[in-house]
Scaffold this motif. Structure first.
Motif, PDB file in Angstrom:
ATOM      1  N   SER A 148       0.865  -1.176   0.000  1.00 43.38           N
ATOM      2  CA  SER A 148       0.000   0.000   0.000  1.00 43.38           C
ATOM      3  C   SER A 148       0.896   1.218   0.000  1.00 43.38           C
ATOM      4  O   SER A 148       1.626   1.468   0.951  1.00 43.38           O
ATOM      5  CB  SER A 148      -0.900   0.002   1.234  1.00 43.38           C
ATOM      6  N   LYS A 149       0.863   1.939  -1.081  1.00 39.64           N
ATOM      7  CA  LYS A 149       1.706   3.124  -1.192  1.00 39.64           C
ATOM      8  C   LYS A 149       1.055   4.096  -2.162  1.00 39.64           C
ATOM      9  O   LYS A 149       0.149   3.732  -2.920  1.00 39.64           O
ATOM     10  CB  LYS A 149       3.108   2.750  -1.667  1.00 39.64           C
ATOM     11  N   PRO A 150       1.492   5.343  -2.145  1.00 41.77           N
ATOM     12  CA  PRO A 150       0.902   6.313  -3.075  1.00 41.77           C
ATOM     13  C   PRO A 150       1.246   5.948  -4.517  1.00 41.77           C
ATOM     14  O   PRO A 150       2.418   5.704  -4.840  1.00 41.77           O
ATOM     15  CB  PRO A 150       1.554   7.639  -2.685  1.00 41.77           C
ATOM     16  N   VAL A 151       0.239   5.896  -5.349  1.00 37.68           N
ATOM     17  CA  VAL A 151       0.433   5.674  -6.777  1.00 37.68           C
ATOM     18  C   VAL A 151      -0.316   6.774  -7.521  1.00 37.68           C
ATOM     19  O   VAL A 151      -1.226   7.408  -6.986  1.00 37.68           O
ATOM     20  CB  VAL A 151      -0.084   4.292  -7.219  1.00 37.68           C
ATOM     21  N   MET A 152       0.076   7.005  -8.770  1.00 44.34           N
ATOM     22  CA  MET A 152      -0.664   7.977  -9.569  1.00 44.34           C
ATOM     23  C   MET A 152      -2.049   7.404  -9.850  1.00 44.34           C
ATOM     24  O   MET A 152      -2.180   6.306 -10.390  1.00 44.34           O
ATOM     25  CB  MET A 152       0.092   8.298 -10.852  1.00 44.34           C
ATOM     26  N   TRP A 153      -3.043   8.163  -9.480  1.00 45.77           N
ATOM     27  CA  TRP A 153      -4.420   7.678  -9.528  1.00 45.77           C
ATOM     28  C   TRP A 153      -5.275   8.669 -10.326  1.00 45.77           C
ATOM     29  O   TRP A 153      -5.184   9.883 -10.128  1.00 45.77           O
ATOM     30  CB  TRP A 153      -4.965   7.559  -8.103  1.00 45.77           C
ATOM     31  N   SER A 154      -6.072   8.119 -11.220  1.00 46.15           N
ATOM     32  CA  SER A 154      -7.001   8.965 -11.971  1.00 46.15           C
ATOM     33  C   SER A 154      -8.378   8.880 -11.332  1.00 46.15           C
ATOM     34  O   SER A 154      -9.052   7.854 -11.445  1.00 46.15           O
ATOM     35  CB  SER A 154      -7.093   8.510 -13.432  1.00 46.15           C
ATOM     36  N   PRO A 174      -6.442  15.790 -14.723  1.00 41.94           N
ATOM     37  CA  PRO A 174      -5.329  15.735 -13.773  1.00 41.94           C
ATOM     38  C   PRO A 174      -5.396  14.448 -12.943  1.00 41.94           C
ATOM     39  O   PRO A 174      -6.468  13.874 -12.742  1.00 41.94           O
ATOM     40  CB  PRO A 174      -5.550  16.970 -12.890  1.00 41.94           C
ATOM     41  N   VAL A 175      -4.247  14.013 -12.475  1.00 39.47           N
ATOM     42  CA  VAL A 175      -4.189  12.836 -11.622  1.00 39.47           C
ATOM     43  C   VAL A 175      -3.741  13.263 -10.235  1.00 39.47           C
ATOM     44  O   VAL A 175      -3.260  14.385 -10.041  1.00 39.47           O
ATOM     45  CB  VAL A 175      -3.246  11.754 -12.183  1.00 39.47           C
ATOM     46  N   ILE A 176      -3.895  12.380  -9.282  1.00 38.53           N
ATOM     47  CA  ILE A 176      -3.440  12.648  -7.922  1.00 38.53           C
ATOM     48  C   ILE A 176      -2.588  11.476  -7.462  1.00 38.53           C
ATOM     49  O   ILE A 176      -2.593  10.398  -8.082  1.00 38.53           O
ATOM     50  CB  ILE A 176      -4.624  12.840  -6.949  1.00 38.53           C
ATOM     51  N   TYR A 177      -1.833  11.694  -6.411  1.00 43.82           N
ATOM     52  CA  TYR A 177      -1.180  10.574  -5.733  1.00 43.82           C
ATOM     53  C   TYR A 177      -2.114  10.109  -4.622  1.00 43.82           C
ATOM     54  O   TYR A 177      -2.590  10.910  -3.818  1.00 43.82           O
ATOM     55  CB  TYR A 177       0.176  10.989  -5.169  1.00 43.82           C
ATOM     56  N   ARG A 178      -2.367   8.823  -4.616  1.00 43.32           N
ATOM     57  CA  ARG A 178      -3.328   8.279  -3.643  1.00 43.32           C
ATOM     58  C   ARG A 178      -2.824   6.933  -3.136  1.00 43.32           C
ATOM     59  O   ARG A 178      -2.424   6.062  -3.924  1.00 43.32           O
ATOM     60  CB  ARG A 178      -4.699   8.106  -4.302  1.00 43.32           C
ATOM     61  N   ASN A 179      -2.852   6.789  -1.835  1.00 39.39           N
ATOM     62  CA  ASN A 179      -2.421   5.523  -1.242  1.00 39.39           C
ATOM     63  C   ASN A 179      -3.513   4.478  -1.419  1.00 39.39           C
ATOM     64  O   ASN A 179      -4.641   4.664  -0.951  1.00 39.39           O
ATOM     65  CB  ASN A 179      -2.128   5.722   0.244  1.00 39.39           C
ATOM     66  N   ALA A 223       1.855  14.437   3.842  1.00 40.35           N
ATOM     67  CA  ALA A 223       0.683  13.565   3.819  1.00 40.35           C
ATOM     68  C   ALA A 223       1.155  12.293   3.133  1.00 40.35           C
ATOM     69  O   ALA A 223       1.027  12.152   1.916  1.00 40.35           O
ATOM     70  CB  ALA A 223      -0.469  14.221   3.063  1.00 40.35           C
ATOM     71  N   PRO A 224       1.765  11.364   3.868  1.00 36.30           N
ATOM     72  CA  PRO A 224       2.412  10.207   3.241  1.00 36.30           C
ATOM     73  C   PRO A 224       1.482   9.351   2.380  1.00 36.30           C
ATOM     74  O   PRO A 224       1.966   8.561   1.567  1.00 36.30           O
ATOM     75  CB  PRO A 224       2.943   9.415   4.445  1.00 36.30           C
TER      76      PRO A 224
END
Length: 974
Positions: free
Chosen positions: A189-195, A445-450, A355-356
Motif C-alpha cells: 500500500s503506497k501512493p500511486v498515480m491515480w485517476s 489531472p491525476v493525484i497521488y493516492r495511497n 501527507a504520506p
C-alpha cells in the motif's frame, strides 16, 4: 535544314520507354498492393531466404482504437525500411505486426457507449462487457491493418499477433505467475498515480504533463510540544499547491542544512491574516518572499534570532484544524516534526507538509522510519472524493466528473481553504501555473493516492537461477543496457539507464475490467507479510494456463472459476480471488514470450534483433519489456533499441486538432501517394523530432520527380541492351570505370547505412549520386554517345554501366520507395512473378574500386566546372545558344592535371564541339573560377558546320557520303 537534306532523327538511338514522367501514385499504388497480395510476396520471401541468418524486428504493438496518425506512419515506415533492407542484404528478415488490445482506452470507449444508452458499466455482467471490448478492438485491428498495408508495409499481415488472442492471454498470465512463483510479486500500500476520473491507478507511461493552474496556500502549524520550548507558540509555515492534502497531513519536515530564523510581526497593513506579535519560523532565504505573500512590507517584521537544527529536533506541532468545532478530534493528535533529505530552501518556506498517503517521498521517509501505520490515511476514495464521514469535507471532490470550460477543479480545495481561513490557519493564499501530471487518455489531472496494489519488486532477488546478469530485476536490466544492447541514437541508452536506475517497484495492478487478470489467490485472514498470504502452486497455475488457452481470460470471471482452478487440494472458501487486471504495459512487455519464443516465425533464442519505437517508449515499451524479461528470462529481450522523435508541424509546433495543424497520412496518400510519405521519412533525421507540412511535402515531391527522371532516362536507354552488348570493365573508357568506382563506394555506404538504420544517409548518398553525378554529369556527357554512336565500344560500355546502375539504384531504393521501384523494375523485367522485392542488393566486384582513377577524375571534374561556368556566361549573354557552339581554349598550370585532361576526350566531357588544352599562362581576359585555381578559360566559337544528326559543329561536316553529317555520324549511318 534544307528540303533535300535527309531527316536523320529516326536514325538516332533515342530513349524508348512507356515509363511515365507523371507517377500517378495515388491511383497506381493500390494496383501493386493487389499484385503483391496475389503473388504472396511475403511468403515467397520466406521461401527464398530459407537457411539464411534470421533477422527479426519485433513490432511494438500500436493500440487498436483509432485511425492512424502521422506518428504511426513514421514508425511503421522506419520499421519497414529496416526489415526490407536487411532482407535485401542477405538475411531472412521477419516482421510480425501486432496490436495492443487490452486496457483503459478501449474500456473507456465502451463505457461511453453504455452511458449514451443510459446504462451503468457496473450493472452489466463483466464477461459481456469484456466481449464488447474485444469486439471493439477487433474492428480497429482490421481498419488499422488496411491502413498500414496501404503505406506499403510488408509483413505477416495474415497472422499478426494480438494481446487478446487466447494464447497470448495464456502466456501473459504465465509470465505473471513466474513473478508469483519467484517471490517477486507482493501486495503493498503506497501512493500511486491515480485517476479519479477513470478510477484506476496509472503507469508513468500513461501520464503526460500539461500546465495547470493550482491553488497555493501558506499554512500555519503552531509549535505545541514541548511546552517549555522557547519556540512554543511560534508558527512553522508550510507551502503547498495541493490544499486538498491538508486533511491528510500527519507531519511537517525541515532540512538539516538549511538556515532558519525566528521572525516576529511588528506591524500590519490592515486587512491580513497576521497579528502584531505573531512569530514565524522560516528559512532565511525565503522569509522575505513569505512575508510579502502575507502582505507585510519591510519594517513590519523583524528577525528575532537564529533557529538551530538542534532546537527544531524534537518539536511537535498542532494541525491548524486541531480542536476546531465539529472536527470530532480528527486532527487533534500532535504532528510529527523531523528532518528530511528532500527539503530545500529554493521555493516555499523551507518546510514541507507531509501527507504520506499522497506523496512518495513522504511515504518512503516514514516507511524507512517504521512509522507507516501512524501516518497513512484513507481519506480519499476511488472517485477522488473525501470519505463521507470526514469532518467538514466528507463527499467533497478533488476533481469534477467532467471539465467545465476545460477546468477540472472540484470543490475540495475551496472547502479546505475556506475552513483553514475560518480557523485562522492561513498566512496567505494564491494561485500558481505549473506543469502537472494528467491522464494520457481522459486528459484529466491525476493525484497521488495511497491504495493497496500489486507490485513487482525490482530490488528483490528473483531466485530463478538466471543470474548471469544479476540477481534482481534492476541489476539485470542495468547490466543488459551496458553489455547486451546497442542504442540508436546512443542518447537512448542514458535515458533508459537513468529511468531504470531510479525507478520504484513496478505497479502491476489496475482496477479495470478489460485486460488479463492477476491470476493469483490470497488466503483469507492473513497479512501480505505472512508466508502463506499468496497461494503458490504449480498445479493451480497449470489449470489456469490451460483454461486461458482454450477459453481466453474471460474464464477467470466465470461462475465456479475459483473452485475449478483451486481443484480438490484447497478449500475455495479459504481464498480470495484477485480481480484486478494487469497493467497493459505488462501485456506488451510480455510479447517477447508469445511472439519471439512461441511462434514458428519467432526467434530461436526468444530475443529480437531490433525494438524500434518513439522516444516516449523509453518509459513505455522499451522499459516494460526490459523489466518483464529481466524478471522471467534474466536479460533484455532485444539486441538493438532504435528510437525516433516526435512529428511536428512545419513551424516546429506540436500537432493538435484544435490548432488545425495535423497532417493525416490518408490525406497525404490521396494527394501524393504513399511513396512520397515514405520518402519524407527517409529524408528526415528521425532520431530527432521531424517536421512535416504542405511546403515540406512539396519539396519531397520535387526530389521524387528529379529521381524519377533519372530512372526514366536509364529505362529509355536500356531498351535495346542485350547480353551481347556487355563490356568487361577492363575494356571500358575511363569515364565508365569511374562510374563503377563510385558504385563500389556507394555500395559500402548503402550497406553500412542500412545496417545502422541510417536511412537519411542512404537516401542522400544515392539521391546526390543520381541527380548530380549521373543526371548532371555522366548522363549529360554520354547522351551524345548513347544517341548518336553506332555499335561502338563506347556506347556498349555506357549501356553496360547503365545496366549496373539500374540494378543497384532500384534495389538500393526499394526499401524506401517500395511502389516506384517495383514500377521501374517491372518496366524492364515484366512477368507475373517478377518483383524487385524478391531481389537482393547485387554484389559489387572488388576490382571496380580504383582510388587512383577517382583522384584523376576529381581533377578532371574540377576543370570541367570552370569550363561550364565560362560557357554559361556566354549563354546568358546570348553569344551562344548551346555549349556545342563553343570550342574554348583551356589554360592549365598543373602539368599532371593537363596530362589527365589530354588523356581523355575532354571536349566530350565538356559537351563542346572542340576544345584546346594548353599549359600556356592564362591571358588576362580568361575566365577564372576562384574555387578552381590555376585554370583559365578563353571562349572561342566552334569552327565548321553543324552536323544535322549530332549537332556538333565540326570542320568535316558535309565531306562524307551521307550529306550534312560528321565523320562519326556517317559511320553510324553506314
Amino acid at each position: 535544314m534544307c528540303a533535300d537534306t535527309p531527316e536523320y532523327k529516326d536514325t538516332l538511338n533515342l530513349p524508348k520507354t512507356d515509363f511515365p514522367m507523371r507517377a500517378g501514385l495515388p491511383k497506381r499504388e493500390p494496383e501493386w498492393l493487389a499484385r503483391w497480395e496475389k503473388i504472396g510476396i511475403y511468403d515467397r520471401l520466406r521461401d527464398k531466404a530459407a537457411g539464411r541468418k534470421p533477422f527479426t524486428l519485433h513490432d511494438g504493438p500500436p493500440y487498436a482504437n483509432g485511425h492512424l496518425h502521422i506518428g504511426h506512419a513514421l514508425n511503421k515506415t522506419i520499421k519497414d525500411m529496416i526489415v526490407r533492407s536487411h532482407q535485401m542484404m542477405g538475411h531472412e528478415s521477419r516482421y510480425v505486426p501486432g496490436w495492443d488490445c487490452h486496457g483503459l482506452p478501449i474500456e473507456w470507449k465502451i463505457e461511453e457507449q453504455y452511458r449514451a444508452k443510459g446504462l451503468d458499466k457496473d450493472d452489466v455482467p463483466v464477461v459481456d462487457f469484456r466481449q464488447e471490448c474485444r469486439k471493439f478492438a477487433a474492428e480497429w485491428v482490421d481498419i488499422q491493418r488496411d491502413e498500414f498495408k496501404r503505406l506499403g508495409i510488408t509483413g505477416n499481415w495474415a497472422d499478426p499477433y494480438l494481446t487478446m488472442d487466447f494464447h497470448a492471454e495464456r502466456v501473459i498470465a504465465e509470465e505473471f505467475m513466474k513473478f508469483l512463483m519467484t517471490g517477486t510479486l507482493y501486495q503493498g500500500s503506497k501512493p500511486v498515480m491515480w485517476s479519479p476520473v477513470e478510477q484506476t491507478a496509472l503507469a508513468e507511461a500513461e501520464v503526460e504533463y500539461h500546465d495547470k493552474e493550482s491553488f497555493t496556500v501558506w499554512v500555519k502549524f503552531k509549535v505545541a510540544d514541548p511546552a517549555d520550548s522557547p519556540l512554543a507558540g511560534a508558527y512553522v509555515v508550510i507551502w503547498t499547491t495541493t490544499p486538498w492534502t491538508m486533511p491528510s497531513n500527519k507531519a511537517v519536515v525541515y532540512g538539516d542544512g538549511i538556515s532558519y530564523g525566528l521572525y516576529e510581526v511588528t506591524g500590519t497593513p490592515g486587512e491580513c491574516w497576521v497579528n502584531v506579535g505573531d512569530k514565524y519560523i522560516l528559512a532565511d532565504k525565503l522569509a522575505e518572499d513569505v512575508m510579502t505573500r502575507a502582505r507585510l512590507e519591510t519594517g513590519m517584521y523583524t528577525r528575532v534570532r537564529d533557529v538551530t537544527a538542534d532546537e527544531l529536533a524534537g518539536l511537535s506541532l498542532t494541525h491548524p484544524l486541531a480542536g476546531a468545532e465539529g472536527s470530532m478530534g480528527e486532527w487533534d493528535d500532535l504532528r510529527d516534526f523531523r528532518a528530511a533529505p528532500f527539503v530545500t530552501d529554493t521555493e516555499g518556506t523551507g518546510f514541507v507538509h507531509c501527507a504520506p498517503s499522497h506523496g512518495m517521498e513522504e511515504f518512503e521517509l516514514y516507511r524507512d522510519a517504521g512509522m507507516l501505520e501512524q501516518v497513512i490515511t484513507y481519506n480519499v476514495t476511488e472517485d477522488g472524493s473525501f470519505r463521507a464521514d470526514l469532518p467538514f469535507f466528507g463527499g467533497k471532490h478533488i476533481l469534477r466528473e467532467k471539465p467545465k470550460k476545460g477546468d477540472w477543479e472540484g470543490d475540495a480545495n475551496a472547502a479546505v481553504i475556506a475552513k483553514l481561513t475560518e480557523v485562522g490557519g492561513l498566512l496567505a493564499r494564491g494561485k500558481i501555473k505549473h506543469s502537472y501530471p494528467h491522464s494520457w487518455r481522459s486528459k484529466a489531472p491525476v493525484i497521488y493516492r495511497n491504495t493497496p496494489q500489486w507490485f513487482a519488486a525490482i530490488d528483490r532477488a528473483v531466485g530463478d537461477g538466471q543470474d548471469s546478469y544479476g540477481e534482481t530485476i534492476r541489476t539485470r536490466a542495468l547490466t543488459s543496457i551496458d553489455e547486451l544492447v546497442k542504442f540508436t541514437p546512443q542518447t537512448g541508452r542514458n535515458r533508459l539507464y537513468s529511468m531504470i536506475e531510479s525507478r520504484p517497484d513496478w505497479v502491476l495492478s489496475r482496477q479495470r475490467a478489460w485486460g488479463v487478470p492477476l491470476t493469483c489467490f490470497v488466503k483469507k485472514g492473513t497479512l501480505p507479510t505472512d508466508p502463506d498470504f499468496l497461494l503458490r502452486d504449480d498445479a493451480v497455475n497449470a489449470r489456469i494456463a490451460e483454461a486461458f488457452e482454450a477459453e481466453g481470460a474471460d474464464c477467470w470471471y466465470a461462475d465456479g472459476a475459483k473452485e475449478q482452478f483451486l481443484g480438490n487440494d484447497y478449500n475455495a472458501e479459504d481464498y480470495e480471488q484477485v480481480f484486478d487486471v494487469l497493467d497493459v504495459w505488462f501485456d506488451s512487455g510480455s510479447t517477447h514470450a508469445f511472439v519471439l519464443r512461441d511462434r514458428a516465425d519467432g526467434t530461436e533464442d526468444g530475443i529480437a534483433d531490433v525494438y524500434m519505437e518513439g522516444t516516449d517508449q523509453h518509459r513505455g515499451w522499451f522499459h516494460s519489456s526490459l523489466l518483464q524479461a529481466c524478471g522471467t528470462i534474466g536479460r533484455a529481450p532485444y539486441r538493438n533499441v532504435v528510437t525516433h522523435g516526435f512529428t511536428l508541424d512545419e513551424k516546429g509546433n506540436k500537432m493538435s486538432k484544435s490548432l488545425g495543424n495535423t497532417i493525416v497520412p490518408e490525406e497525404v496518400i490521396k494527394q501524393y501517394g504513399a511513396d512520397i510519405l515514405r520518402l519524407w521519412v527517409a529524408q528526415t533525421d528521425y532520431s530527432a523530432d521531424q517536421r512535416i507540412g504542405p511546403e515540406i511535402l512539396k519539396g519531397v515531391a520535387d526530389s521524387y520527380r528529379r529521381l524519377r527522371n533519372t530512372l526514366r532516362f536509364m529505362l529509355g536507354s536500356l531498351g535495346d541492351f542485350t547480353e551481347e552488348d556487355r563490356v568487361d570493365p577492363a575494356e571500358m573508357p575511363e569515364l565508365e570505370r569511374w562510374v563503377l568506382h563510385r558504385l563500389s563506394e556507394l555500395d559500402d555506404q548503402v550497406r553500412a547505412g542500412y545496417a545502422s538504420f541510417d536511412f537519411q544517409s542512404v537516401f542522400q548518398s544515392v539521391f546526390t549520386f543520381a541527380t548530380v553525378e549521373l543526371s548532371a554529369f555522366y548522363f549529360d556527357i554520354r547522351k551524345d554517345a548513347l544517341y548518336c554512336d553506332g555499335d561502338t565500344l563506347r556506347r556498349r560500355a555506357a549501356l553496360t554501366v547503365l545496366d549496373a546502375l539500374f540494378h543497384r539504384l532500384t534495389t538500393w531504393l526499394a526499401p524506401i520507395l517500395v511502389f516506384t521501384m517495383e514500377e521501374v523494375w517491372l518496366e524492364r523485367f515484366p512477368g507475373e512473378q517478377s518483383s524487385v522485392h524478391l531481389v537482393d542488393f547485387p554484389d559489387t566486384p572488388a576490382d571496380w574500386r580504383d582510388a587512383a582513377l577517382a583522384a584523376k577524375w576529381s581533377g578532371i571534374r574540377q576543370v570541367r566546372r570552370a569550363v561550364t561556368a565560362a560557357l554559361e556566361i556566354q549563354r546568358r549573354e546570348k553569344v551562344i545558344g548551346a555549349s556545342l557552339e563553343a570550342a574554348p581554349v583551356v589554360h592549365v598550370e598543373d602539368g599532371d592535371v593537363l596530362g589527365a585532361l589530354r588523356s581523355v576526350d575532354f571536349d566530350d566531357i565538356c559537351i563542346t564541339s572542340d576544345i584546346v588544352l594548353t599549359g600556356d599562362p592564362s591571358p588576362n581576359e580568361a575566365f577564372r573560377l576562384p574555387e578552381v585555381p590555376g585554370v583559365g578559360v578563353v571562349f572561342e566559337k566552334a569552327i565548321g558546320e553543324k552536323c544535322q544528326r549530332c549537332w556538333k559543329i565540326l570542320p568535316d561536316v558535309g565531306q562524307h557520303p551521307h550529306p550534312g553529317v560528321c565523320h562519326r555520324c556517317n559511320d553510324a549511318l553506314d
